[in-house]
Structure formats: structure tokens, C-alpha cells
Design a protein around this motif. Structure first.
Motif, PDB file in Angstrom:
ATOM      1  N   PHE A 180     -17.033 -46.576   1.771  1.00 56.07           N
ATOM      2  CA  PHE A 180     -16.662 -47.004   3.118  1.00 56.07           C
ATOM      3  C   PHE A 180     -16.677 -48.536   3.237  1.00 56.07           C
ATOM      4  N   SER A 181     -17.609 -49.189   2.533  1.00 53.30           N
ATOM      5  CA  SER A 181     -17.708 -50.646   2.610  1.00 53.30           C
ATOM      6  C   SER A 181     -16.553 -51.338   1.889  1.00 53.30           C
ATOM      7  N   SER A 182     -15.865 -50.611   1.009  1.00 48.18           N
ATOM      8  CA  SER A 182     -14.715 -51.194   0.305  1.00 48.18           C
ATOM      9  C   SER A 182     -13.513 -51.324   1.237  1.00 48.18           C
ATOM     10  N   THR A 183     -13.615 -50.765   2.436  1.00 47.52           N
ATOM     11  CA  THR A 183     -12.558 -50.866   3.438  1.00 47.52           C
ATOM     12  C   THR A 183     -13.003 -51.841   4.527  1.00 47.52           C
ATOM     13  N   ASN A 184     -12.059 -52.326   5.267  1.00 48.18           N
ATOM     14  CA  ASN A 184     -12.403 -53.216   6.381  1.00 48.18           C
ATOM     15  C   ASN A 184     -11.291 -53.135   7.416  1.00 48.18           C
ATOM     16  N   GLU A 185     -11.000 -51.917   7.847  1.00 47.59           N
ATOM     17  CA  GLU A 185      -9.874 -51.695   8.743  1.00 47.59           C
ATOM     18  C   GLU A 185     -10.226 -51.955  10.207  1.00 47.59           C
ATOM     19  N   ARG A 186     -11.491 -51.873  10.541  1.00 43.59           N
ATOM     20  CA  ARG A 186     -11.886 -52.118  11.929  1.00 43.59           C
ATOM     21  C   ARG A 186     -13.342 -52.560  11.994  1.00 43.59           C
ATOM     22  N   GLN A 187     -13.712 -53.175  13.087  1.00 40.84           N
ATOM     23  CA  GLN A 187     -15.097 -53.579  13.311  1.00 40.84           C
ATOM     24  C   GLN A 187     -15.865 -52.438  13.983  1.00 40.84           C
ATOM     25  N   VAL A 188     -17.155 -52.420  13.753  1.00 39.87           N
ATOM     26  CA  VAL A 188     -17.989 -51.419  14.406  1.00 39.87           C
ATOM     27  C   VAL A 188     -18.247 -51.877  15.844  1.00 39.87           C
ATOM     28  N   GLY A 218     -23.175 -43.911   8.256  1.00 43.51           N
ATOM     29  CA  GLY A 218     -22.415 -43.707   9.486  1.00 43.51           C
ATOM     30  C   GLY A 218     -21.795 -45.001   9.984  1.00 43.51           C
ATOM     31  N   TRP A 219     -22.564 -46.082   9.893  1.00 46.07           N
ATOM     32  CA  TRP A 219     -22.104 -47.408  10.319  1.00 46.07           C
ATOM     33  C   TRP A 219     -20.861 -47.813   9.540  1.00 46.07           C
ATOM     34  N   SER A 247     -10.756 -44.442   9.550  1.00 41.81           N
ATOM     35  CA  SER A 247     -10.418 -43.035   9.336  1.00 41.81           C
ATOM     36  C   SER A 247     -11.255 -42.165  10.273  1.00 41.81           C
ATOM     37  N   THR A 248     -10.595 -41.401  11.119  1.00 38.60           N
ATOM     38  CA  THR A 248     -11.331 -40.494  12.009  1.00 38.60           C
ATOM     39  C   THR A 248     -12.043 -39.416  11.207  1.00 38.60           C
ATOM     40  N   TYR A 249     -11.453 -39.001  10.089  1.00 40.09           N
ATOM     41  CA  TYR A 249     -12.098 -38.001   9.247  1.00 40.09           C
ATOM     42  C   TYR A 249     -13.417 -38.532   8.692  1.00 40.09           C
ATOM     43  N   ALA A 250     -13.414 -39.761   8.170  1.00 44.07           N
ATOM     44  CA  ALA A 250     -14.641 -40.347   7.622  1.00 44.07           C
ATOM     45  C   ALA A 250     -15.689 -40.520   8.711  1.00 44.07           C
ATOM     46  N   THR A 251     -15.265 -40.995   9.881  1.00 48.05           N
ATOM     47  CA  THR A 251     -16.206 -41.246  10.968  1.00 48.05           C
ATOM     48  C   THR A 251     -16.834 -39.958  11.482  1.00 48.05           C
ATOM     49  N   ILE A 252     -15.998 -38.959  11.780  1.00 46.25           N
ATOM     50  CA  ILE A 252     -16.525 -37.683  12.286  1.00 46.25           C
ATOM     51  C   ILE A 252     -17.357 -37.001  11.209  1.00 46.25           C
ATOM     52  N   GLY A 253     -16.896 -37.087   9.952  1.00 51.93           N
ATOM     53  CA  GLY A 253     -17.657 -36.497   8.852  1.00 51.93           C
ATOM     54  C   GLY A 253     -19.043 -37.099   8.729  1.00 51.93           C
ATOM     55  N   ILE A 306     -27.103 -26.138  10.349  1.00 52.27           N
ATOM     56  CA  ILE A 306     -27.192 -27.144   9.280  1.00 52.27           C
ATOM     57  C   ILE A 306     -26.027 -27.017   8.310  1.00 52.27           C
ATOM     58  N   MET A 307     -25.736 -25.793   7.875  1.00 51.57           N
ATOM     59  CA  MET A 307     -24.709 -25.624   6.852  1.00 51.57           C
ATOM     60  C   MET A 307     -23.292 -25.757   7.427  1.00 51.57           C
ATOM     61  N   LEU A 308     -23.070 -25.309   8.656  1.00 49.13           N
ATOM     62  CA  LEU A 308     -21.740 -25.478   9.264  1.00 49.13           C
ATOM     63  C   LEU A 308     -21.404 -26.959   9.421  1.00 49.13           C
ATOM     64  N   THR A 309     -22.358 -27.734   9.942  1.00 46.35           N
ATOM     65  CA  THR A 309     -22.103 -29.166  10.105  1.00 46.35           C
ATOM     66  C   THR A 309     -22.034 -29.870   8.757  1.00 46.35           C
ATOM     67  N   TYR A 310     -22.830 -29.410   7.790  1.00 48.50           N
ATOM     68  CA  TYR A 310     -22.835 -30.033   6.460  1.00 48.50           C
ATOM     69  C   TYR A 310     -21.510 -29.829   5.739  1.00 48.50           C
ATOM     70  N   TYR A 311     -21.066 -28.580   5.637  1.00 51.83           N
ATOM     71  CA  TYR A 311     -19.792 -28.321   4.959  1.00 51.83           C
ATOM     72  C   TYR A 311     -18.632 -29.008   5.685  1.00 51.83           C
ATOM     73  N   SER A 312     -18.657 -28.982   7.014  1.00 52.48           N
ATOM     74  CA  SER A 312     -17.598 -29.645   7.788  1.00 52.48           C
ATOM     75  C   SER A 312     -17.583 -31.144   7.493  1.00 52.48           C
ATOM     76  N   ALA A 313     -18.768 -31.733   7.414  1.00 49.82           N
ATOM     77  CA  ALA A 313     -18.865 -33.167   7.111  1.00 49.82           C
ATOM     78  C   ALA A 313     -18.262 -33.479   5.749  1.00 49.82           C
ATOM     79  N   GLN A 314     -18.606 -32.686   4.743  1.00 51.45           N
ATOM     80  CA  GLN A 314     -18.114 -32.951   3.394  1.00 51.45           C
ATOM     81  C   GLN A 314     -16.597 -32.739   3.288  1.00 51.45           C
ATOM     82  N   ILE A 315     -16.094 -31.730   3.967  1.00 49.69           N
ATOM     83  CA  ILE A 315     -14.644 -31.510   3.983  1.00 49.69           C
ATOM     84  C   ILE A 315     -13.938 -32.724   4.573  1.00 49.69           C
TER      85      ILE A 315
END
Length: 219
Positions: A97-105, A151-152, A159-165, A192-201
């Protein structure tokens, strides 16, 4: 062909994930652990075969992070070993994630993450220290710091996928920590597992999404 394969792979990830979460019972622990890592193995394949125009470093770091998380899934039965493996996985996500710099937090996001992290540290780590588990308490502090940093940095990808994940991963680990160290929570395994698998996907899918973001920037 790539799109069809991606849809089929996602279908198998969801199928095996739901099977592990809701339908496995009364079988040996060793077999349960195998079924636990099957969705992660498929997610790794999804990440490794994703479109990666101009972002091969990002893809490689995400794949390595997924591999360490999969190892953590299996070794979490020895808690500190599993925790260490997940921590290493998160560090690779941070590098990606740090290799990108598309937006500020945004400032509000910084405040929310810092306040949330401090609150969880005081609540959970305080409970661990009070039980005399000093080494475990230090490990949990390190883990909380790393996952909040993950998360930061995820927000910076654009990427909304990376952020939500990343946020789902924080939710999953928070629920796990409260359930393990503070008090039993309802439907802990399922949540735990539903949020975990969803995050990794979603983190795996962020490879394609970030590739598209970079392609638009370079046009």
C-alpha cells in the motif's frame, strides 16, 4: 477467458469459505484446518493471476502477504506463532500500500484510526497484562500498531477494495481479540471468518483495481 476464470475462482472461494464457516463439524481438527486454508490458497491464486499492468511490485507484495496470512491461519493454534505470521503478512500489505500514493489520508480517518487503536490497546492489552501475560501483551500492542498502519496505508492506494478490505480485517481481528482476551462474543466464529475472508478477497481484488487506477493516471 480471464474474466470467466476470475468469476469461477471467486465462486469457489465463496463456496469453500461458506462451507468452512457454517458446515464443518465433528471432524478431526487437522482436517478442519485444511479446509480453513483452502479459501486462502484460492485467494492467493486469484491475486497471482490478476491484471497487473505496471504494478508488479504491488502484486508481488500482496501475494507474499496473503501467503503469510495463510500460514497464520494454520498456525494460529499456537497463538503467538500465528500472530507473528499475520503480523508479517500485514507488514507486506503495508509495503504494498505504501508503494502507492494516489490520495492523502483524510484528517478524520487519521483521528478515527488513532482513537480506535488507543481504545483497543487500553482495553485489550490492559486485560492481557492484568493476567500476567507480559510477552503476549507486548505482541498484541505490536499487532494493533501494525494493523492500524495497514489500514492507514490502504486508504492511500485510492482503491476502495484495498480500503474496505483493510477495515474489514481490522474488524475481524478486533472481534477475535475481544472474544479471546476480554469476553465471549456471540457468533464469534462466523463474524470473524466472514469478515476475514471478505477482507482477503478484497485485498486480492485491489490488484486489478489499482492496475486500472494506474492505467488511467498514465494515459
Amino acid at each position: 477467458m480471464r474474466i470467466l476464470s476470475k468469476k469461477v475462482l471467486l465462486a469457489f472461494i465463496i463456496l469453500f469459505g461458506l462451507y468452512y464457516i457454517f458446515f464443518l463439524s465433528h471432524i478431526p481438527e487437522s482436517l478442519i484446518l485444511i479446509f480453513k486454508v483452502i479459501p486462502m490458497l484460492l485467494i492467493i491464486i486469484l491475486a497471482a493471476t490478476s491484471k497487473n499492468l505496471g504494478i508488479k511490485k504491488y502484486q508481488l507484495l500482496i501475494v507474499i502477504g496473503l501467503v503469510f496470512c495463510m500460514i497464520g491461519d494454520y498456525t494460529l493454534q499456537w497463538f503467538l506463532i500465528g500472530l507473528t505470521s499475520f503480523l508479517i503478512g500485514h507488514i507486506f500489505y503495508i509495503f504494498a500500500f505504501s508503494s502507492t500514493n494516489e490520495r492523502q489520508v483524510p484528517t478524520w480517518a487519521k483521528i478515527v484510526l488513532l482513537v480506535y487503536g488507543a481504545s483497543m490497546a487500553v482495553w485489550i492489552v490492559g486485560t492481557v497484562f492484568s493476567s500476567g501475560e507480559i510477552v503476549l501483551g507486548i505482541a498484541v500492542i505490536a499487532y494493533i500498531s501494525v494493523i492500524l498502519t495497514m489500514g492507514w496505508t490502504a486508504i492511500r492506494t485510492g482503491s476502495t477494495y484495498a480500503t474496505i478490505g483493510a477495515l474489514l480485517f481490522i474488524s475481524s481481528d478486533s472481534y477475535l481479540a475481544i472474544n479471546k482476551f476480554v469476553m465471549p462474543l456471540p457468533f464469534s466464529h462466523e463474524f470473524i471468518m466472514l469478515t476475514y475472508y471478505s477482507a482477503q478477497i478484497l485485498i486480492a481484488l485491489s490488484i486489478s483495481q489499482y492496475s486500472e487506477i494506474r492505467s488511467k493516471v498514465l494515459q
